[in-house]
Scaffold this active site. Structure first.
Site, PDB file in Angstrom:
ATOM      1  N   LYS A  79      42.789  25.883  42.108  1.00 46.39           N
ATOM      2  CA  LYS A  79      42.491  27.265  41.691  1.00 46.39           C
ATOM      3  C   LYS A  79      42.595  28.203  42.880  1.00 46.39           C
ATOM      4  O   LYS A  79      43.227  29.260  42.799  1.00 46.39           O
ATOM      5  CB  LYS A  79      41.080  27.343  41.124  1.00 46.39           C
ATOM      6  CG  LYS A  79      40.519  28.773  40.984  1.00 46.39           C
ATOM      7  CD  LYS A  79      39.152  28.828  40.344  1.00 46.39           C
ATOM      8  CE  LYS A  79      38.040  28.785  41.347  1.00 46.39           C
ATOM      9  NZ  LYS A  79      37.729  30.033  42.045  1.00 46.39           N
ATOM     10  N   ASN A  80      41.993  27.828  44.003  1.00 49.17           N
ATOM     11  CA  ASN A  80      41.890  28.755  45.130  1.00 49.17           C
ATOM     12  C   ASN A  80      43.159  28.847  45.956  1.00 49.17           C
ATOM     13  O   ASN A  80      43.254  29.706  46.840  1.00 49.17           O
ATOM     14  CB  ASN A  80      40.676  28.395  45.989  1.00 49.17           C
ATOM     15  CG  ASN A  80      39.384  28.686  45.248  1.00 49.17           C
ATOM     16  OD1 ASN A  80      39.400  29.321  44.187  1.00 49.17           O
ATOM     17  ND2 ASN A  80      38.277  28.202  45.766  1.00 49.17           N
ATOM     18  N   ARG A 134      36.476  38.206  41.052  1.00 47.67           N
ATOM     19  CA  ARG A 134      36.498  38.630  42.458  1.00 47.67           C
ATOM     20  C   ARG A 134      37.871  38.468  43.064  1.00 47.67           C
ATOM     21  O   ARG A 134      38.285  39.230  43.915  1.00 47.67           O
ATOM     22  CB  ARG A 134      35.512  37.754  43.246  1.00 47.67           C
ATOM     23  CG  ARG A 134      34.313  38.458  43.758  1.00 47.67           C
ATOM     24  CD  ARG A 134      33.665  37.606  44.784  1.00 47.67           C
ATOM     25  NE  ARG A 134      34.453  37.578  46.007  1.00 47.67           N
ATOM     26  CZ  ARG A 134      34.511  38.580  46.855  1.00 47.67           C
ATOM     27  NH1 ARG A 134      33.903  39.708  46.560  1.00 47.67           N
ATOM     28  NH2 ARG A 134      35.196  38.492  47.967  1.00 47.67           N
ATOM     29  N   CYS A 173      28.366  38.243  42.636  1.00 44.82           N
ATOM     30  CA  CYS A 173      28.089  37.312  41.533  1.00 44.82           C
ATOM     31  C   CYS A 173      26.770  36.627  41.879  1.00 44.82           C
ATOM     32  O   CYS A 173      26.146  36.931  42.895  1.00 44.82           O
ATOM     33  CB  CYS A 173      29.224  36.299  41.392  1.00 44.82           C
ATOM     34  SG  CYS A 173      29.404  35.252  42.818  1.00 44.82           S
ATOM     35  N   ARG A 206      28.833  39.156  47.975  1.00 46.75           N
ATOM     36  CA  ARG A 206      30.308  39.092  48.051  1.00 46.75           C
ATOM     37  C   ARG A 206      30.907  40.437  48.493  1.00 46.75           C
ATOM     38  O   ARG A 206      31.739  41.023  47.827  1.00 46.75           O
ATOM     39  CB  ARG A 206      30.912  38.672  46.712  1.00 46.75           C
ATOM     40  CG  ARG A 206      30.279  37.495  46.020  1.00 46.75           C
ATOM     41  CD  ARG A 206      30.450  36.154  46.689  1.00 46.75           C
ATOM     42  NE  ARG A 206      31.792  35.675  46.819  1.00 46.75           N
ATOM     43  CZ  ARG A 206      32.431  34.926  45.906  1.00 46.75           C
ATOM     44  NH1 ARG A 206      31.837  34.660  44.778  1.00 46.75           N
ATOM     45  NH2 ARG A 206      33.657  34.488  46.107  1.00 46.75           N
ATOM     46  N   ILE A 218      33.240  43.239  50.646  1.00 39.62           N
ATOM     47  CA  ILE A 218      34.652  43.169  51.073  1.00 39.62           C
ATOM     48  C   ILE A 218      34.866  43.973  52.355  1.00 39.62           C
ATOM     49  O   ILE A 218      35.987  44.388  52.664  1.00 39.62           O
ATOM     50  CB  ILE A 218      35.603  43.678  49.955  1.00 39.62           C
ATOM     51  CG1 ILE A 218      35.265  45.114  49.533  1.00 39.62           C
ATOM     52  CG2 ILE A 218      35.602  42.741  48.758  1.00 39.62           C
ATOM     53  CD1 ILE A 218      36.330  45.751  48.658  1.00 39.62           C
ATOM     54  N   ASP A 219      33.796  44.166  53.113  1.00 44.30           N
ATOM     55  CA  ASP A 219      33.896  44.966  54.346  1.00 44.30           C
ATOM     56  C   ASP A 219      34.924  44.387  55.332  1.00 44.30           C
ATOM     57  O   ASP A 219      35.683  45.123  55.959  1.00 44.30           O
ATOM     58  CB  ASP A 219      32.525  45.099  55.017  1.00 44.30           C
ATOM     59  CG  ASP A 219      31.881  43.740  55.266  1.00 44.30           C
ATOM     60  OD1 ASP A 219      31.856  42.911  54.332  1.00 44.30           O
ATOM     61  OD2 ASP A 219      31.445  43.476  56.403  1.00 44.30           O
ATOM     62  N   ASP A 272      31.624  24.958  48.209  1.00 44.50           N
ATOM     63  CA  ASP A 272      31.853  24.828  46.762  1.00 44.50           C
ATOM     64  C   ASP A 272      31.430  23.464  46.233  1.00 44.50           C
ATOM     65  O   ASP A 272      31.305  23.288  45.022  1.00 44.50           O
ATOM     66  CB  ASP A 272      33.331  25.059  46.428  1.00 44.50           C
ATOM     67  CG  ASP A 272      33.723  26.499  46.683  1.00 44.50           C
ATOM     68  OD1 ASP A 272      34.924  26.779  46.742  1.00 44.50           O
ATOM     69  OD2 ASP A 272      32.818  27.343  46.852  1.00 44.50           O
ATOM     70  N   ILE A 326      27.055  29.401  53.969  1.00 42.36           N
ATOM     71  CA  ILE A 326      28.136  30.343  53.643  1.00 42.36           C
ATOM     72  C   ILE A 326      27.672  31.429  52.672  1.00 42.36           C
ATOM     73  O   ILE A 326      27.906  32.613  52.903  1.00 42.36           O
ATOM     74  CB  ILE A 326      29.365  29.594  53.053  1.00 42.36           C
ATOM     75  CG1 ILE A 326      29.840  28.508  54.014  1.00 42.36           C
ATOM     76  CG2 ILE A 326      30.479  30.573  52.687  1.00 42.36           C
ATOM     77  CD1 ILE A 326      30.394  29.022  55.339  1.00 42.36           C
ATOM     78  N   ARG A 364      36.316  28.363  34.185  1.00 38.92           N
ATOM     79  CA  ARG A 364      36.980  29.262  35.154  1.00 38.92           C
ATOM     80  C   ARG A 364      37.756  28.432  36.174  1.00 38.92           C
ATOM     81  O   ARG A 364      38.752  28.878  36.736  1.00 38.92           O
ATOM     82  CB  ARG A 364      35.943  30.112  35.887  1.00 38.92           C
ATOM     83  CG  ARG A 364      35.294  31.179  35.049  1.00 38.92           C
ATOM     84  CD  ARG A 364      34.469  32.128  35.884  1.00 38.92           C
ATOM     85  NE  ARG A 364      35.254  32.633  37.016  1.00 38.92           N
ATOM     86  CZ  ARG A 364      34.754  33.456  37.936  1.00 38.92           C
ATOM     87  NH1 ARG A 364      33.501  33.842  37.856  1.00 38.92           N
ATOM     88  NH2 ARG A 364      35.505  33.878  38.933  1.00 38.92           N
TER      89      ARG A 364
END
Ligand code: EPZ
Length: 416
Positions: free
Chosen positions: A22-23, A92, A116, A121, A123-124, A305, A327, A397
């Site tokens: 997926k990633n 995301r 989430c 999460r 995004i800076d 994960d 993380i 997902r």
């Protein structure tokens, strides 16, 4: 409906094939926006996050079609740079379209992808890096617009090796003017896969898989095809299932070379693991030994994960385990569900102390996010009696068909 029903306790036996990652698939699908033609992505996992990315690409004017697990994307006629709020906030990974749209059109407008349950999460890191390349960001309420006349290469160090920020810089840099040197880049295998796809399409990238990426901008990319590598997190989830329920299984295609930390932990728990280019074989008998100290880290440390699926396996191991989540700030969401099944777990800040118990009891539980939901399946496979997991859609997902895969290994599990 939208549930999974498990009668736990079966010893897992047999083999199952591991789906595409997926990633890796998500950033590669975003990268097809950079090509004014058709790209062919093989071994693409048929999961809802991929279908969602497909919708976003189609909203932007791409033509997308499937043949089995091969997806074809033609981005020649992309017409829009704006993405509707709902379709962005629901996933995301839509943030990866930012770098690709800037690389292709020089502008993008999108909602801030929401946080989430596992964390805020932000995004800076993405936005700071893109600003360094000349991008101008204007914010309006929940939306922002990014514009740039022409992206400029940069020599830049990421303050943290963010996977998504590294991917966005790559997607913006491949068609930029000049050379980008990115220091402290994320080294996850999914980044390497993205680099391989981009190089297949004509990008000039050196250092793929290392913490220092050198991307020399080229004028355009050309049509390419690429096969998505197997999903190391799905493979690790199924390995955790064998550690929890006991099993003698073979995970075909599991990318053992990318799973050293996970395999090391499984061996530390007393299982025998055979890793080869074909996949991973694991033999585990109940109960496994605890893992005294497990900390999640960026690659090639233990992947965040797999923290929840492994917590479910440690809940029935022999002895005390400590897990440290480094993380994400809120990734112990399944602790209460596991405790209702009889687990002995206490948490403080980013640490969980798990005292393994003889066995868990089946219960009703609600998945709240993808990997926590998969961890509830792991717990249900080991538990005595019936476990009912609600909100199956979270698990879908990232897992094509966890029920089919586990049934193939002898579990008494079905969706309904
Ligand atoms: C990717 O998320 C994965 N998602 C995640 O997998 C994975 O857990 C994560 O990398 C870490 O390996 C996809 O690839 C689609 P990060 P990403 O940027 O890119 C903070 C799954 O279950 N951060 O490396 O969002 C962030 O809050 C998912 O498949 C900032 O502070 O991860 C987090 O604490 C879950 N600012 C940490 O860095 C930023 O601008 C790691 O995030 C970006 C990130």
């Amino acid at each position: 409906m939208d549930s999974i029903y498990i009668y736990g306790g079966n010893f897992l036996r047999g083999e199952t094939r591991i789906q595409g990652s997926k990633n890796a698939a998500l950033p590669i699908l975003a990268a097809t926006l950079l090509v004014e033609g058709t790209c062919v992505i093989q071994n693409c996992p048929r999961i809802t996050d991929v279908y969602h990315m497909q919708n976003l690409l189609q909203e932007l004017g791409c033509r997308v079609s499937w043949k089995g697990s091969t997806v074809m994307v033609n981005a020649a006629g992309i017409s829009d740079y704006r993405m509707a709020g709902e379709s962005v906030t629901r996933m995301r990974s839509s943030i990866m379209l930012l770098g690709a749209l800037l690389g292709r059109l020089g502008e993008a407008a999108m909602a801030y992808p929401g946080g989430c349950v596992i964390g805020r999460r932000p995004i800076d890191l993405h936005l700071s890096a893109l600003k360094e390349m000349g991008v101008d960001i204007t914010e309006q309420e929940q939306m922002f617009t990014a514009r740039v006349k022409s992206l400029k290469g940069m020599d830049y160090r990421l303050p943290f090796p963010s996977v998504g920020a590294t991917e966005n810089v790559l997607l913006a840099a491949v068609l930029a003017e000049g050379t980008t040197v990115l220091h402290n880049a994320a080294r996850e295998p999914e980044i390497e896969a993205l680099c391989e796809f981009l190089m297949e399409a004509g990008a000039d990238i050196r250092g793929a898989g290392s913490a220092r990426l050198v991307i020399r901008g080229v004028r355009r990319l050309h049509e390419a095809s690429y096969s998505v590598p197997a999903d190391r997190i799905v493979a690790g989830t199924y390995l955790a299932a064998a550690l929890a329920a006991g099993g003698s299984i073979f995970l075909e295609k599991a990318p053992s070379g990318q799973m050293k930390a996970v395999i090391g932990m499984a061996r530390e728990m007393g299982s025998s693991v055979i890793a080869n280019p074909e996949g991973i074989g694991v033999h585990a008998v109940r109960r496994m030994d605890a893992c005294p100290y497990l900390k999640t880290d960026v690659y090639d440390g233990f992947p965040t994960d797999l923290q929840s699926p492994m917590m479910a396996a440690l809940a029935v191991a022999r002895g005390r385990s400590i897990i440290e989540e480094n993380i994400f700030e809120n990734r112990f969401r399944i602790v209460n569900d596991l405790k209702r099944m009889g687990a002995d777990i206490r948490t403080a800040d980013n640490r969980a102390c798990i005292r393994g118990v003889e066995g868990l009891k089946g219960a009703e539980a609600w998945a709240q996010e993808l990997r926590g939901g998969a961890a509830l399946v792991v717990a249900g496979l080991a538990a005595e009696g019936l476990t009912v997991i609600r909100n199956r859609h979270y698990i879908e997902r990232g897992y094509e068909d966890i029920c089919k895969d586990m049934r193939r290994l002898g579990a008494d599990i079905r969706s309904g």
